[in-house]
Structures are given as C-alpha cells and as structure tokens.
Design an enzyme around this catalytic site. Structure first.
Site, PDB file in Angstrom:
ATOM      1  N   LYS A 202       0.825  -1.218  -0.029  1.00  0.00           N
ATOM      2  CA  LYS A 202      -0.126  -0.187   0.493  1.00  0.00           C
ATOM      3  C   LYS A 202       1.210   1.808   0.076  1.00  0.00           C
ATOM      4  CE  LYS A 202      -3.538   3.133   0.996  1.00  0.00           C
ATOM      5  NZ  LYS A 202      -4.223   3.031  -0.412  1.00  0.00           N
ATOM      6  N   CYS A 258      -5.186  10.918   1.015  1.00  0.00           N
ATOM      7  CA  CYS A 258      -3.296   9.354   1.014  1.00  0.00           C
ATOM      8  C   CYS A 258      -1.978  10.111   0.666  1.00  0.00           C
ATOM      9  CB  CYS A 258      -3.799   8.493  -0.383  1.00  0.00           C
ATOM     10  SG  CYS A 258      -5.596   7.416   0.455  1.00  0.00           S
TER      11      CYS A 258
END
Length: 445
Positions: A202, A258
C-alpha cells in the site's frame, strides 16, 4: 457472508456499501451518532458519485445497515473489517490510537472465531500488533489479514467494484480462503502475500504514484525553460509500456488524504529502521513547491499582489469530491492573503468544507464561477472540474477586470486561448503562454 465494517469514512463506507451490493450482509459501525443517523436516513456525509444510490438500493434490500452498536455488529459477523482513520501526527507518523482502540473493542465483543480484515493504511508490523491486542483481550480464536485498499476519491465506487488487483496478506489459510471468496466476484487477480508485505504494498504503491506526479512536474518546469511542451512529452513517455500513461499529468501537485499522509509515513517508517529515503523526501519537497508556481506567475504578471483581487476556481484537491484535505488551494490562498490580495473563491461541491478550515474577511466565497471571476484582476484554476472546462477562455476574459488566467491544471487547449486577449499561463506549455514575461528558451548547443 456477514460483515461488520468498523468506521464509515471513505474506505469503510464505500467498502461496506459495495460489499453489500454484491450480495453480502453488511453492518457499518461508527461512534459518531450524527453520522449514523444521516446514513440511516439515506443521507451521505461525503460526496462520492454513485454512493447515495447504492446505499438506498441495498438498505431497502435489507443487506445494509448502519449502527453505533459495535458489540451487536461484531457478534453477528463472520468477518470484521477495520477501516478507521490513521491520520498523520505532527512527526508524519501514522496515529494508530484509533485503530488500536477499535481492535480492543472488537476483541471484547467477540463471541466466536472471527476473521479481522484491516483495510486501514497502517505501518508495517501493525497487523501483528492488532492480532496480539485482540488475542490478549478475548478467549476466542482470531485470524488477522491485511487487505489494503486502492480506491481513488471521485471514482471510489468504480475502483472498488473493478479493482486492478486484490492483495490479501495473511499467514492463516482460513482467512486467505474466506477473503478470496469474498472478493472473487470483483476480480480473479488476487495476490496472496505475508502480512508485512501487504502493508508495504500500500505505501509503496502510493509513494510510487506520488513520485510520478512530482517527476512530471519537474519535467514541466524544465519544459518551460527550454521551450518543450510537457503534454507532448507525457504522451511520448506514456507509450512506453515500462512507464505507462497514468499519473503523468503536470499541474500544481497532489493533495488529498492519501498521498501526503502515506509519503510522510513511509519516510518515517524508513527512518525508524535507520534508512534515509532521500528520493521520497525530494518527491515531497517538489510537490510542496509546485503549487507556489501559481504565486510566482501571478507576481510576474501583476508585479505586486497587494490590493489585487484574485479569483480561485476549485477548492477540492481533485474533481468529483468534496475532500479538501491538503488541497493546494489552502497554501495558495493563504499565500495570496499574506501578500495583501483579496480572494473570490468558488467550487461546485467543496466550498462548505473549505470554509470550515479557512476563513478571512478578505475571502469571498461565491455561488458560481462567474461570480468569482467577475471584475477580478486574475483567475487561477486549481481544480479541473468539468464545469470549468465548459467555460470558454473568451467568456472568462469578458468576466475579468484584467485578462489574466493562470491555468494550474492545463485545462484549455491552444486553439481556445489563441484568439483571445488573455495573458495566459499553464504548466509546462511555454508555446501557449501569452503575455507572461519569460526568459527566451536557451539554445542547447
């Protein structure tokens, strides 16, 4: 399958709704009673295309519920999805207090074996801590897996329902099989890894995408000095299969929840094992500076910003979302105010969210693009909403007091600008700059 989703932010809400839409029984849990009441009434606390319709459809079908009762939701579930926030601390590290608190509450609510699926973005090693915490607070067996999300705000439903891949990080075979079954209707491209590798995938993915954005922005800055067009350069690069065309759009840099958070967190993760991530530090530095090109160009055109009125189109960090977290507009507007300018700002969706974070007597929040641009000394386009693309440069010129347009997202084409009297600046396209005092490109021989 019966699922309990802990947390109804972007990841938790979209994941829960989409899992219900493919036939699962889903209960979404949040401590914020006001948010749960909204959802129970069919209202959505975030703007995301298609989401409201899916909530209505699946709630009416009896597959989707919202509650503050974590104990009941966990007790009825086979799989518990942890999707609570892991915001950045001042150091850049991820704040794990919320997810650890949620994990403990899940442990105390367990009434049998549960599979814990972590979708929150967490530093490497966190899922092992989650497993230890749960096992220390329950007598029941538990299987823990890391299944990172890769959705994009503005296309979150589409990304969840059509993923490039599903990463399942777990050492428990029962968890692997159950989670593969859960996701198999979405894609057959399922990658099994160990837990720590899934956690790293991720961070590595987001850091690489952020790197591509900062790289093409650096190329754009060079293009302006040597007389090349970054849009043509990006097309040529993108045709190389080793590079690909995505995330090669020059502009004023990335924002949102993010990329800024995950790049800073990965730098901290590296630092904790005595490794200096020099490349990623440069990516962050380039991104922070890129948005100030807007200010530099305004000063080049107007000489001074003191007493000027600057129109801003776009406050969200990207189109199709009301998310203003780390949006470039914050630093740009703050810098304008510091230089003595007044601001007229408009965004189709995100204005109310932005107002909660930045307010000043010298900021006028407008109800339309025309109202913001009318009689302004310059217009800066910071978010590429389709609404703005439909407004011609000639129309923009007719609204402005002075014909100055800073196109921070390269929305307008050369032929659209050519027949106007605009003083125009875009990013990395010097052939289109009109009236901007630029140095003549160097002859490179």
């Amino acid at each position: 399958m019966k699922l309990a989703v802990i947390g109804t932010g972007y990841v938790g809400l979209v994941s829960g709704v989409c899992f219900s839409d493919i036939g699962n029984d889903v209960t979404c849990v949040d401590k914020m009673s006001q948010k749960i009441e909204m959802l129970q009434q069919g209202e959505v606390p975030i703007y995301e295309p298609e989401l409201k319709e899916l909530i209505k459809k699946n709630a009416e079908a009896g597959r989707l519920r919202f509650t503050t009762d974590l104990t009941s939701a966990v007790g009825n579930a086979d799989i518990v999805i942890l999707a609570v926030g892991t915001p950045s601390m001042p150091s850049g590290e991820a704040n794990l207090s919320y997810i650890m608190e949620a994990a403990k509450e899940v442990a105390l609510a367990m009434n049998g074996h549960k599979i814990i699926m972590t979708k929150s973005t967490v530093p490497v090693g966190t899922n092992e801590k989650i497993g230890s915490l749960i096992r220390g607070n329950t007598a029941y067996p538990v299987s823990v897996a890391s299944v990172p999300e890769f959705l994009r705000e503005g296309s979150a439903v589409r990304d969840t329902m059509n993923p490039d891949r599903i990463v399942i990080g777990s050492d428990c075979e029962d968890a692997r099989q159950a989670l593969a079954e859960l996701h198999k209707t979405l894609t057959d491209n399922i990658l099994f890894t160990d837990v720590r590798s899934a956690e790293m995938i991720k961070y590595a993915s987001n850091a690489f995408l952020a790197t591509k954005i900062s790289f093409i922005n650096e190329i754009a800055n060079i293009c302006e000095k040597v007389g090349a067009d970054v849009t043509q350069v990006a097309v040529g690069m993108g045709h190389d299969n080793r590079i690909g065309s995505s995330f090669l759009k020059a502009g004023i840099g990335y924002g949102g929840s993010c990329f800024p958070k995950d790049t800073e967190a990965l730098i901290q993760i590296a630092g904790h094992v005595d490794y200096e991530f020099k490349l990623l530090k440069s990516v962050v530095e380039v991104n922070r500076d890129q948005r100030f090109n807007v200010i530099r160009k305004l000063e080049s055109i107007l000489d001074t910003l003191n007493g000027k009125t600057i129109a801003i189109w776009g406050l969200a960090f990207k189109p199709e979302t009301d998310d203003v977290r780390d949006a470039p507009a914050f630093e740009i507007i703050t810098s304008l105010l510091q230089r003595g300018a007044s601001v007229k700002a408009y965004d189709p969706i995100a204005t109310s969210n932005f107002m909660q974070k930045l307010n000043s007597p010298r900021i006028e929040y407008c109800d339309s693009a025309e109202e913001a641009a009318l009689r302004a000394d310059a217009l800066c386009v910071l978010t590429e909403w389709k609404e703005f693309q439909k407004i011609s440069p000639a129309t923009i010129q007719s609204w402005l007091k002075s014909p100055n347009l800073i196109d921070g997202r390269n929305m307008y084409k050369e032929e659209e600008v050519a027949n106007t009297g605009l003083i125009y600046y875009s990013v990395g396209r010097p052939n289109m700059n009109k009236g901007v005092r630029e140095k003549t490109p160097q002859l490179l021989f």
